[in-house]
Design a protein around this motif. Sequence first.
Motif, PDB file in Angstrom:
ATOM      1  N   GLU A   1      -6.028   9.139  -0.016  1.00  8.16           N
ATOM      2  CA  GLU A   1      -6.588  10.475   0.172  1.00  8.16           C
ATOM      3  C   GLU A   1      -7.217  10.719   1.546  1.00  8.16           C
ATOM      4  O   GLU A   1      -7.816  11.751   1.791  1.00  8.16           O
ATOM      5  CB  GLU A   1      -7.585  10.814  -0.940  1.00  8.16           C
ATOM      6  N   GLN A   2      -7.112   9.763   2.449  1.00  7.22           N
ATOM      7  CA  GLN A   2      -7.615   9.917   3.811  1.00  7.22           C
ATOM      8  C   GLN A   2      -6.431  10.178   4.746  1.00  7.22           C
ATOM      9  O   GLN A   2      -5.421   9.474   4.686  1.00  7.22           O
ATOM     10  CB  GLN A   2      -8.352   8.656   4.275  1.00  7.22           C
ATOM     11  N   LEU A   3      -6.576  11.177   5.604  1.00  8.43           N
ATOM     12  CA  LEU A   3      -5.530  11.477   6.576  1.00  8.43           C
ATOM     13  C   LEU A   3      -5.418  10.326   7.563  1.00  8.43           C
ATOM     14  O   LEU A   3      -6.383   9.978   8.235  1.00  8.43           O
ATOM     15  CB  LEU A   3      -5.851  12.778   7.324  1.00  8.43           C
ATOM     16  N   GLU A   4      -4.233   9.723   7.609  1.00 10.04           N
ATOM     17  CA  GLU A   4      -4.013   8.621   8.537  1.00 10.04           C
ATOM     18  C   GLU A   4      -3.457   9.117   9.862  1.00 10.04           C
ATOM     19  O   GLU A   4      -3.850   8.662  10.922  1.00 10.04           O
ATOM     20  CB  GLU A   4      -3.063   7.590   7.926  1.00 10.04           C
ATOM     21  N   ASP A   5      -2.503  10.060   9.797  1.00  3.80           N
ATOM     22  CA  ASP A   5      -1.915  10.598  11.016  1.00  3.80           C
ATOM     23  C   ASP A   5      -1.223  11.913  10.693  1.00  3.80           C
ATOM     24  O   ASP A   5      -0.926  12.204   9.536  1.00  3.80           O
ATOM     25  CB  ASP A   5      -0.914   9.606  11.616  1.00  3.80           C
ATOM     26  N   SER A   6      -0.950  12.708  11.735  1.00  2.00           N
ATOM     27  CA  SER A   6      -0.315  14.007  11.576  1.00  2.00           C
ATOM     28  C   SER A   6       0.747  14.170  12.653  1.00  2.00           C
ATOM     29  O   SER A   6       0.541  13.752  13.800  1.00  2.00           O
ATOM     30  CB  SER A   6      -1.373  15.114  11.690  1.00  2.00           C
ATOM     31  N   PHE A   7       1.859  14.796  12.296  1.00  2.00           N
ATOM     32  CA  PHE A   7       2.993  14.933  13.210  1.00  2.00           C
ATOM     33  C   PHE A   7       3.523  16.353  13.184  1.00  2.00           C
ATOM     34  O   PHE A   7       3.392  17.050  12.187  1.00  2.00           O
ATOM     35  CB  PHE A   7       4.105  13.944  12.834  1.00  2.00           C
ATOM     36  N   GLY A   8       4.169  16.748  14.281  1.00  2.00           N
ATOM     37  CA  GLY A   8       4.704  18.096  14.400  1.00  2.00           C
ATOM     38  C   GLY A   8       6.000  18.328  13.650  1.00  2.00           C
ATOM     39  O   GLY A   8       6.320  19.453  13.301  1.00  2.00           O
ATOM     40  N   ASP A   9       6.745  17.255  13.403  1.00  2.00           N
ATOM     41  CA  ASP A   9       7.967  17.427  12.626  1.00  2.00           C
ATOM     42  C   ASP A   9       8.253  16.187  11.777  1.00  2.00           C
ATOM     43  O   ASP A   9       7.633  15.144  11.941  1.00  2.00           O
ATOM     44  CB  ASP A   9       9.163  17.805  13.505  1.00  2.00           C
ATOM     45  N   TYR A  10       9.200  16.367  10.883  1.00  5.02           N
ATOM     46  CA  TYR A  10       9.531  15.342   9.899  1.00  5.02           C
ATOM     47  C   TYR A  10      10.012  14.054  10.565  1.00  5.02           C
ATOM     48  O   TYR A  10       9.610  12.960  10.178  1.00  5.02           O
ATOM     49  CB  TYR A  10      10.588  15.907   8.947  1.00  5.02           C
ATOM     50  N   GLN A  11      10.867  14.199  11.583  1.00  4.93           N
ATOM     51  CA  GLN A  11      11.430  13.010  12.233  1.00  4.93           C
ATOM     52  C   GLN A  11      10.353  12.167  12.897  1.00  4.93           C
ATOM     53  O   GLN A  11      10.402  10.942  12.844  1.00  4.93           O
ATOM     54  CB  GLN A  11      12.511  13.397  13.250  1.00  4.93           C
ATOM     55  N   GLU A  12       9.362  12.803  13.514  1.00  5.82           N
ATOM     56  CA  GLU A  12       8.262  12.049  14.120  1.00  5.82           C
ATOM     57  C   GLU A  12       7.517  11.243  13.062  1.00  5.82           C
ATOM     58  O   GLU A  12       7.142  10.088  13.299  1.00  5.82           O
ATOM     59  CB  GLU A  12       7.267  12.992  14.808  1.00  5.82           C
ATOM     60  N   ALA A  13       7.296  11.846  11.906  1.00  5.66           N
ATOM     61  CA  ALA A  13       6.609  11.139  10.816  1.00  5.66           C
ATOM     62  C   ALA A  13       7.452   9.967  10.332  1.00  5.66           C
ATOM     63  O   ALA A  13       6.932   8.868  10.085  1.00  5.66           O
ATOM     64  CB  ALA A  13       6.309  12.101   9.667  1.00  5.66           C
ATOM     65  N   LEU A  14       8.772  10.167  10.218  1.00  4.19           N
ATOM     66  CA  LEU A  14       9.658   9.076   9.793  1.00  4.19           C
ATOM     67  C   LEU A  14       9.653   7.938  10.805  1.00  4.19           C
ATOM     68  O   LEU A  14       9.650   6.760  10.415  1.00  4.19           O
ATOM     69  CB  LEU A  14      11.083   9.588   9.591  1.00  4.19           C
TER      70      LEU A  14
ATOM     71  N   ASN B   1       0.830  -1.199   0.000  1.00  2.00           N
ATOM     72  CA  ASN B   1       0.000   0.000   0.000  1.00  2.00           C
ATOM     73  C   ASN B   1       0.865   1.250   0.000  1.00  2.00           C
ATOM     74  O   ASN B   1       1.871   1.313   0.711  1.00  2.00           O
ATOM     75  CB  ASN B   1      -0.919   0.036   1.225  1.00  2.00           C
ATOM     76  N   GLU B   2       0.454   2.247  -0.776  1.00  2.00           N
ATOM     77  CA  GLU B   2       1.207   3.497  -0.821  1.00  2.00           C
ATOM     78  C   GLU B   2       0.649   4.490   0.197  1.00  2.00           C
ATOM     79  O   GLU B   2      -0.556   4.680   0.309  1.00  2.00           O
ATOM     80  CB  GLU B   2       1.153   4.107  -2.220  1.00  2.00           C
ATOM     81  N   LEU B   3       1.560   5.100   0.931  1.00  2.00           N
ATOM     82  CA  LEU B   3       1.238   6.163   1.877  1.00  2.00           C
ATOM     83  C   LEU B   3       1.962   7.418   1.396  1.00  2.00           C
ATOM     84  O   LEU B   3       3.098   7.336   0.924  1.00  2.00           O
ATOM     85  CB  LEU B   3       1.707   5.806   3.283  1.00  2.00           C
ATOM     86  N   VAL B   4       1.320   8.552   1.516  1.00  4.29           N
ATOM     87  CA  VAL B   4       1.933   9.804   1.082  1.00  4.29           C
ATOM     88  C   VAL B   4       2.238  10.649   2.314  1.00  4.29           C
ATOM     89  O   VAL B   4       1.345  10.925   3.130  1.00  4.29           O
ATOM     90  CB  VAL B   4       1.008  10.573   0.118  1.00  4.29           C
ATOM     91  N   LEU B   5       3.486  11.045   2.445  1.00  2.00           N
ATOM     92  CA  LEU B   5       3.921  11.946   3.503  1.00  2.00           C
ATOM     93  C   LEU B   5       3.984  13.336   2.890  1.00  2.00           C
ATOM     94  O   LEU B   5       4.711  13.559   1.921  1.00  2.00           O
ATOM     95  CB  LEU B   5       5.292  11.529   4.045  1.00  2.00           C
ATOM     96  N   LEU B   6       3.208  14.266   3.445  1.00  3.73           N
ATOM     97  CA  LEU B   6       3.090  15.595   2.856  1.00  3.73           C
ATOM     98  C   LEU B   6       3.265  16.659   3.930  1.00  3.73           C
ATOM     99  O   LEU B   6       2.626  16.606   4.983  1.00  3.73           O
ATOM    100  CB  LEU B   6       1.713  15.735   2.195  1.00  3.73           C
TER     101      LEU B   6
END
Length: 149
Positions: free
Chosen positions: A124-137, A107-112
């Motif tokens: 196209e559905q928001l899965e999660d949100s983070f305050g900085d890039y490292q948290e998302a990684l 499955n493809e996930l898009v980090l934006l």
Amino acid sequence: MLTFEQKQKVIEEFPNLTKKEVSLKRLNYHLDESIYDKTVVVQHLHPNGNGFVYVGDLPGYEPDSRGLHNIRLATEEELTQAIADSIRLLTTPYEPIEEVWVDERGNELVLLEELDAWNIYFEEQLEDSFGDYQEALDYLAEQQCTKKE
């Protein structure tokens, strides 16, 4: 440490900056051709040598929550570089970072990067949100995702 006069001389080597006096004998230097609402490159240069350069969230600096980097102890080279980086930041159109990641099932996930947040989307559905890039990684690593080349 550079004196107030030495810092002023370095700053004024940038002809596109406009000096404006503010309270307590401090000086601000504005970049009129900034493509953003933000125009102050050097803020509150004080006769005691303290002051700040706007660097936003550029890597290599330790800005405060407003994106200001203290230049009290800056060398001539450091001050020149910080001002050049600030001008480049304020005159370069912002392009958000978008990366495609793939989970273990394909499955493809898009980090934006959006509005000071790092959002992960799945179909196209928001899965999660983070305050900085490292948290998302870190989250993507926990989900055993790999970056799509």
